[in-house]
Design an enzyme around this catalytic site. Structure first.
Site, PDB file in Angstrom:
ATOM      1  N   THR A 132      -0.979   4.694  -1.627  1.00 40.42           N
ATOM      2  CA  THR A 132      -2.225   3.976  -1.366  1.00 40.42           C
ATOM      3  C   THR A 132      -1.985   2.477  -1.493  1.00 40.42           C
ATOM      4  OG1 THR A 132      -2.816   4.017  -3.702  1.00 40.42           O
ATOM      5  CG2 THR A 132      -3.634   5.841  -2.353  1.00 40.42           C
ATOM      6  N   PHE A 179      -1.647  18.185   1.583  1.00 39.88           N
ATOM      7  CA  PHE A 179      -1.594  16.975   2.419  1.00 39.88           C
ATOM      8  C   PHE A 179      -0.210  16.782   3.044  1.00 39.88           C
ATOM      9  CE2 PHE A 179      -4.999  14.893  -0.526  1.00 39.88           C
ATOM     10  CZ  PHE A 179      -5.924  15.804  -0.079  1.00 39.88           C
ATOM     11  N   SER A 204      -0.670   9.924  -5.942  1.00 41.50           N
ATOM     12  CA  SER A 204       0.203   8.756  -6.083  1.00 41.50           C
ATOM     13  C   SER A 204       1.165   8.911  -7.249  1.00 41.50           C
ATOM     14  CB  SER A 204      -0.652   7.509  -6.284  1.00 41.50           C
ATOM     15  OG  SER A 204      -1.384   7.234  -5.112  1.00 41.50           O
ATOM     16  N   GLU A 213       1.555   7.600   2.245  1.00 44.43           N
ATOM     17  CA  GLU A 213       2.796   6.869   1.949  1.00 44.43           C
ATOM     18  C   GLU A 213       2.549   5.803   0.868  1.00 44.43           C
ATOM     19  OE1 GLU A 213       4.958   8.482   3.444  1.00 44.43           O
ATOM     20  OE2 GLU A 213       6.826   7.401   3.060  1.00 44.43           O
TER      21      GLU A 213
END
Lengths: 417, 364
Positions: free
Chosen positions: A396, A174, A148, A394
């Protein structure tokens, strides 16, 4: 005038996409879930042909071609491209959220090019989607030490002034559909890298790396809880050279974080789209519950006092309320995007709400359906696994809450960490 | 097409409502709560906004068209000021709107115009009954046919302004169905009990009511002896309360934000702590989500959409939980100060809980 009437073209879109979801996704859902990394080519070929026939090459709404008819009446129609995308994504995800992520054409990468690219770049990178073969793109942002906290990325981009090329080094993880973008098709990925690690956020830019570029390699395919039809990969960049023109935005490091913020603005459009996907999975689960209850002759009584409701009624009604609320936040966020209104706040609100709602609804649905919910004879347990990703990727749920909080409080990142 | 922008007319109304809610209602609200009295001039001023009159067609002496959506927008704006005052100003709605929605042409012509005159008058309705699982669709108050008359028997609570009511709409069970009956305030057998004491909305004058063989002509049944459906009325209750819950929640939310940005703790503002900031973010998100669901239900009712009644219920049901969550958190964010009556959040929390029990107390 306030109106909740879904525009007619979108009703048509939904009907068409629903057919795809029912006939091309649901029947292979289980098969693709149990055989991770198998590629749904039938769906991909179909969608490629279908979107081409519709004259749309990209899911990035700003790039969708406008109808060329010079009918003055038509020009007055408000823009609905983002809303259309929402309906498509919601309906496809209702079919299968993993297969939806295998949809060819411009997705997150194209959205980034569309948001920050020059007209020349848009032409160079986005025209490929209308070709003979289905093409994919991907966004490579997360790194092993930076999820993030995107400002912590360590991938570097250094300009080789002799050859006028960027040299990229680092590791990305990811990356959704990264294998499809780089290996299974001649697509591209948009990579976030730093021009100057000392400069922090203001040094971060995004770059386009095309498939086949030496030094850019897929090194791992993840095995996941859900959305198994979609590949999630690690990518290593080792002295990966790309043309100077592949940078999105300004090549110089200024003191401001304008470039970084510009990149973050992409999220204002993509977050509600992820919300839409979450809503599709949640609706599938809720409808499953409603069907099973109807089969068993259990009626849900609306409008009666809570004190008279059964537990089951309360739960199902609560699911409906939450789902509709999240849906409306998402519609409003994308309606604002279509109308070029600043929507950062509600975009994050919709993602917060939809991510949470989808997670809770699918978990609740499995609980309410007892042994049926837990059984792999039905898709409900799969949706339970699929839904969770929406509260993670996109941004958390927590990061989105942070964005919402900063927005409503008028705080900068330094004031609310 | 989707759109989230009110019409110009609605915006003008909203601006006027906002001025009244912020400039008149809010400053008077604590004093009204403590003294359990709504100043008549406050009610008059709210009445002068003409919200009800604007939703009544000219044929019945109004100057507009009925719109649940416009009513909901106004209700939210008023409740942002104070809930008790909102219920007070809007009490005549409880009498007029069911007649407009479900009454016969004759009833509309004779009963609506006297109510919507210049001056606010106590026209009200009696629905709620003293049972824990009160259900508007299964009333204990009974209506029985006797020749050309109807006899009403039962017990009602939470009847606003019953002590000075010129006329009431009394809901009773007739052959297993809830029906509305127009009852003059001075009807024989109608006895108003003590002023009722509740957890919140202390300023709103609520009374219990006993009906013992209250005799009215059969023609006073809403829509006459053919009777009427309750669905539209029920939906209007639901949307009105949902909208008001959003207004109350918005007030508490904004107050909590202001406090949290002002109050220092451990060298920073309270709002800079994620534990607080995240609460506020969730409050803001759920308020907006509930507002949209309420607007949608109101719009569906105006458009006569299928499932509009169900949506009205969903909006209300969601709002009941949302407003409790938000007002509770507002008190929590103020900490000890939230518990003190110097701040309004404790009042809003008490008022917030009421939405679970207020069915029939508000209409748009």
């Amino acid at each position: 005038m306030i109106s909740f009437e879904m525009p007619k073209p979108l009703v048509q879109t939904r009907t068409v996409v629903e057919t795809v979801a029912k006939n091309m996704m649901r029947p292979v859902s289980r098969q693709l879930d149990e055989n991770e990394h198998e590629i749904p080519w039938a769906y991909i070929e179909f969608m490629h042909t279908a979107t081409k026939a519709l004259g749309s090459s990209s899911m990035a709404p700003d790039e969708a071609p406008q109808k060329k008819k010079e009918d003055p009446e038509k020009k007055k129609r408000p823009p609905i491209n983002y809303q259309r995308l929402m309906i498509m994504v919601e309906t496809l995800s209702w079919g299968d959220a993993g297969i939806y992520l295998c949809t060819p054409g411009g997705m997150l990468g194209a959205a980034a090019v569309s948001a920050a690219g020059t007209p020349e770049q848009k032409k160079r990178f986005l025209s490929r989607f209308t070709g003979k073969e289905p093409i994919f793109d991907a966004m490579a942002m997360t790194e092993p030490q930076a999820g993030s906290d995107t400002s912590a990325i360590r991938t570097t981009a250094v300009l080789d002034e002799k050859t006028n090329e960027w040299i990229l080094n680092g590791e990305k993880i990811f990356v959704t559909a990264g294998n499809k973008a780089l290996v299974d098709s001649k697509g591209f990925i948009v990579v976030w890298a730093s021009l100057d690690l000392e400069a922090g956020r203001s040094g971060i830019r995004s770059f386009v790396i095309e498939a086949g570029t030496p030094g850019c390699k897929v090194t791992k395919m993840e095995e996941k809880l859900g959305i198994r039809a979609s590949d999630t990969v690690s990518i290593v960049l080792q002295d990966c050279r790309i043309p100077f023109e592949n940078i999105l935005g300004s090549p110089t490091v200024e003191k401001s974080t304008k470039g970084y913020k510009g990149a973050m603005q992409t999220f204002d459009a993509t977050r509600p789209i992820v919300a839409a996907s979450a809503l599709g999975v949640a609706r599938a689960a809720l409808e499953f519950v409603q069907e099973k209850l109807a089969e068993a002759g259990k009626e849900i009584r609306y409008g009666i006092p809570r004190q008279k409701m059964t537990h089951l009624e309360r739960e199902v009604i609560e699911m409906e309320i939450q789902l509709r609320q999240a849906w409306l936040l998402t519609v409003k966020a994308l309606w604002m995007a279509d109308n070029k209104q600043s929507n950062a706040l509600i975009a994050s609100m919709s993602k917060v709400k939809a991510g949470k709602v989808a997670t809770v609804i699918t978990q609740k649905a499995v609980e309410l359906m007892g042994p049926l919910g837990y059984s792999r004879d039905f898709l409900l347990e799969k949706w339970f696994r699929d839904a969770k990703i929406n509260d993670i990727f996109e941004g958390t749920g927590q990061i989105n809450l942070l964005v919402v909080a900063r927005n409503i409080l008028g705080y900068r990142g330094s004031q609310l960490r | 097409m989707y759109s989230f922008t009110p019409t110009e007319e609605q915006q003008m109304l909203l601006d006027a409502v906002k001025r009244y809610a912020e400039g008149d209602i809010r400053p008077a609200s604590r004093e009204a709560e403590e003294s359990t009295e709504l100043p008549p001039e406050l009610i008059e001023k709210g009445w002068e906004l003409g919200i009800l009159q604007a939703s009544i067609p000219e044929a019945y002496a109004g100057f507009g068209d009925y719109s649940v959506l416009t009513g909901a927008l106004a209700a939210e704006g008023l409740a942002y000021g104070d809930l008790a005052a909102t219920l007070g100003v809007m009490t005549p709605n409880l009498f007029v709107l069911p007649i407009l929605l479900a009454g016969s042409e004759e009833q509309k012509k004779s009963f609506i115009p006297p109510v919507i005159e210049m001056e606010w008058k106590a026209y009200t309705a009696a629905l709620i009954e003293p049972t824990f699982d009160f259900d508007p669709q299964a009333l204990e108050t009974k209506a029985t046919q006797k020749g050309k008359d109807i006899l009403l028997n039962g017990e009602k609570i939470y009847v606003p302004y019953a002590s000075e009511a010129q006329a009431l709409l009394v809901y009773a069970d007739l052959d297993g169905k809830t029906q509305g009956f127009i009852v003059p305030g001075d009807a024989e057998g109608l006895s108003v009990g003590e002023r009722q004491k509740t957890l919140g909305i202390h300023a709103c004058p609520l009374y219990s009511l006993k009906l013992e063989d209250v005799k009215i002509p059969a023609g006073n049944q809403l829509n006459g002896p053919d009777g009427h459906s309750m669905e539209g009325i029920l939906a209007s209750w639901h949307v009105a309360l949902a909208a008001m819950a959003v207004g109350v929640a918005q007030a508490a939310y904004e107050y909590a934000i202001d406090y949290a940005k002002d109050r220092e703790v451990f060298g920073v503002k309270v709002a800079q702590k994620q534990a607080i900031a995240f609460m506020l973010a969730e409050m803001g998100t759920d308020i907006e989500a509930t507002r949209l669901l309420t607007w949608e239900a109101a719009w569906m009712l105006d458009e006569g959409k299928e499932e509009a009644y169900k949506h009205a219920f969903l909006a209300y049901s969601g709002a009941v939980d949302m407003v409790m969550m938000v007002t509770d958190r507002a008190v929590q964010i103020l900490g000890g100060h939230g518990y003190i009556r110097e701040h309004p959040v404790e009042l809003w929390m008490r008022n917030g809980r009421g939405f679970a029990a207020f069915t029939g107390l508000a209409m748009v």
